[in-house]
Write a protein that holds these residues in place. Structure first.
Motif, mmCIF file in Angstrom:
data_model
loop_
_atom_site.group_PDB
_atom_site.id
_atom_site.type_symbol
_atom_site.label_atom_id
_atom_site.label_comp_id
_atom_site.label_asym_id
_atom_site.label_seq_id
_atom_site.Cartn_x
_atom_site.Cartn_y
_atom_site.Cartn_z
ATOM 1 N N SER A 43 11.859 6.036 26.627
ATOM 2 C CA SER A 43 12.825 5.768 25.495
ATOM 3 C C SER A 43 12.543 6.506 24.365
ATOM 4 O O SER A 43 13.505 6.960 23.702
ATOM 5 C CB SER A 43 13.052 4.246 25.426
ATOM 6 O OG SER A 43 11.805 3.615 24.837
ATOM 7 N N THR A 44 11.346 6.668 23.948
ATOM 8 C CA THR A 44 10.806 7.325 22.858
ATOM 9 C C THR A 44 11.288 8.738 22.990
ATOM 10 O O THR A 44 11.938 9.468 21.972
ATOM 11 C CB THR A 44 9.579 7.337 22.596
ATOM 12 O OG1 THR A 44 9.019 5.932 22.454
ATOM 13 C CG2 THR A 44 9.128 7.985 21.079
ATOM 14 N N ASP A 82 15.033 9.107 22.563
ATOM 15 C CA ASP A 82 15.594 8.920 21.340
ATOM 16 C C ASP A 82 15.441 10.037 20.463
ATOM 17 O O ASP A 82 16.239 10.392 19.631
ATOM 18 C CB ASP A 82 15.153 7.465 20.790
ATOM 19 C CG ASP A 82 15.583 6.436 21.345
ATOM 20 O OD1 ASP A 82 16.638 6.151 22.112
ATOM 21 O OD2 ASP A 82 14.894 5.229 21.142
ATOM 22 N N VAL A 141 23.222 6.538 23.202
ATOM 23 C CA VAL A 141 22.292 6.301 24.270
ATOM 24 C C VAL A 141 22.265 4.928 24.735
ATOM 25 O O VAL A 141 22.542 4.120 23.883
ATOM 26 C CB VAL A 141 20.969 6.428 23.569
ATOM 27 C CG1 VAL A 141 19.668 6.063 24.404
ATOM 28 C CG2 VAL A 141 20.504 7.927 23.004
ATOM 29 N N GLU A 181 18.701 12.468 19.002
ATOM 30 C CA GLU A 181 18.804 12.527 17.429
ATOM 31 C C GLU A 181 18.720 14.158 17.190
ATOM 32 O O GLU A 181 19.428 14.366 16.270
ATOM 33 C CB GLU A 181 17.554 11.947 16.735
ATOM 34 C CG GLU A 181 17.750 11.932 15.482
ATOM 35 C CD GLU A 181 18.988 11.188 14.860
ATOM 36 O OE1 GLU A 181 19.456 11.368 13.876
ATOM 37 O OE2 GLU A 181 19.239 10.203 15.581
#
Length: 310
Positions: free
Chosen positions: A171-172, A175, A194, A179
């Motif tokens: 998930s990091t 994200d 997301v 962005e």
């Protein structure tokens, strides 16, 4: 008389049968002795991978005692030829990897200089709007080139290189890449969202996953003029959906071909993105698939068939 004839005939038949059995058995033994080394050699060669760094072990294996010692035999000549082929392929793969690694490293320095200079000029309030637009294109091209260089450096490393692998939260990466992609949609009526239904972890290369996502999101943002781009995170996959112009079956069948571009769209790109995506996916055992239809949009899926951490 009659009994003697019968016994003689019987003995002749038995001897003939024994001769046939003996000849068959000898033929089988000789055939097996001749074929066994060939079968063994074929089995060893079928398990060899050209990119395997331990190519020397393969060459030594082909020289073991199970291969006939007589270099004049057909199998002996074949094994010698295969040993030479293994060594030549190993040298070729090594030279290719060394060139890719060295060239990628050398490109990093001038690319960094260009990127930093473009950032400074954009931040300068005296820079004209026309120059700002040109510098923004330079920034995007620089980011694309950085992603390509990162991909080449990853592909140039040996399989199983521990420097590539780490435990990370998917998930990091999602994200961060989402962005970055939003910056490409500033002048478009397109929403990028997301949706996370899970939070999987992988033991792999986070940079490789970031490059794959960057390419898929770049395509989604480039070919979507209005509507929505959505990144869906599930337990064993990432899905990138868009409401863009989509692809016909003919274009979709060629989407992974290196340097292929659907010029009818009139969009940017050098045709390397999806080719790199597929190669990186294959490197880490991630299945990347595309589903698309003209006027409907495109759905790209990264399936984590390997490296998932429970």
């Amino acid at each position: 008389t009659d009994a003697t004839v019968i016994w003689t005939a019987t003995i002749s038949i038995v001897l003939a049968l024994l001769a046939v059995v003996a000849a068959t058995w000898l033929t089988y033994r000789i055939s097996k002795r001749l074929v066994t080394p060939v079968n063994w050699l074929a089995e060893q060669v079928s398990r060899w991978q050209p990119g395997d760094p331990d190519t020397g072990a393969m060459a030594n294996l082909l020289a073991r005692s199970r291969i006939p010692d007589d270099d004049r035999s057909e199998v002996g000549q074949l094994s010698a030829a295969l040993r030479g082929l293994v060594e030549r392929v190993h040298d070729f793969v090594r030279r290719e990897r060394d060139f890719t690694r060295d060239a990628s490293h050398e490109l990093r320095t001038p690319l960094t200089v260009i990127r930093v200079a473009a950032d400074m000029m954009i931040a300068d309030p005296e820079t004209s709007p026309r120059s700002q637009r040109a510098l923004s294109r330079m920034q995007r091209a620089g980011r694309d080139m950085e992603a390509v260089i990162d991909a080449f450096l990853i592909l140039a490393r040996e399989d199983g290189d521990s420097a590539l692998l780490e435990d990370f939260d998917v998930s990091t990466v999602v994200d961060d890449e989402a962005e970055k992609a939003r910056a490409r949609l500033r002048n478009k009526p397109v929403e990028l969202v997301v949706t996370a239904y899970a939070s999987p972890r992988l033991y792999a290369s986070p940079r490789a996953l970031a490059v794959i996502l960057d390419k898929l999101l770049d395509n989604a943002c480039t070919f979507t003029d209005q509507g929505r781009v959505e990144v869906i995170l599930e337990n064993d996959r990432i899905i990138v959906q868009d409401t863009g112009i989509g692809m016909s079956p003919e274009i979709l069948s060629k989407a992974y071909d290196p340097f292929y571009r659907a010029d009818i769209f009139g969009r940017g790109g050098k045709g390397m993105g999806l080719s790199i995506v597929r190669r990186l996916g294959e490197r880490f055992g991630w299945q990347v698939t595309l589903d698309s239809a003209p006027g409907v949009g495109t759905t790209a899926t990264i399936g984590f068939t390997r490296h998932l951490i429970d």
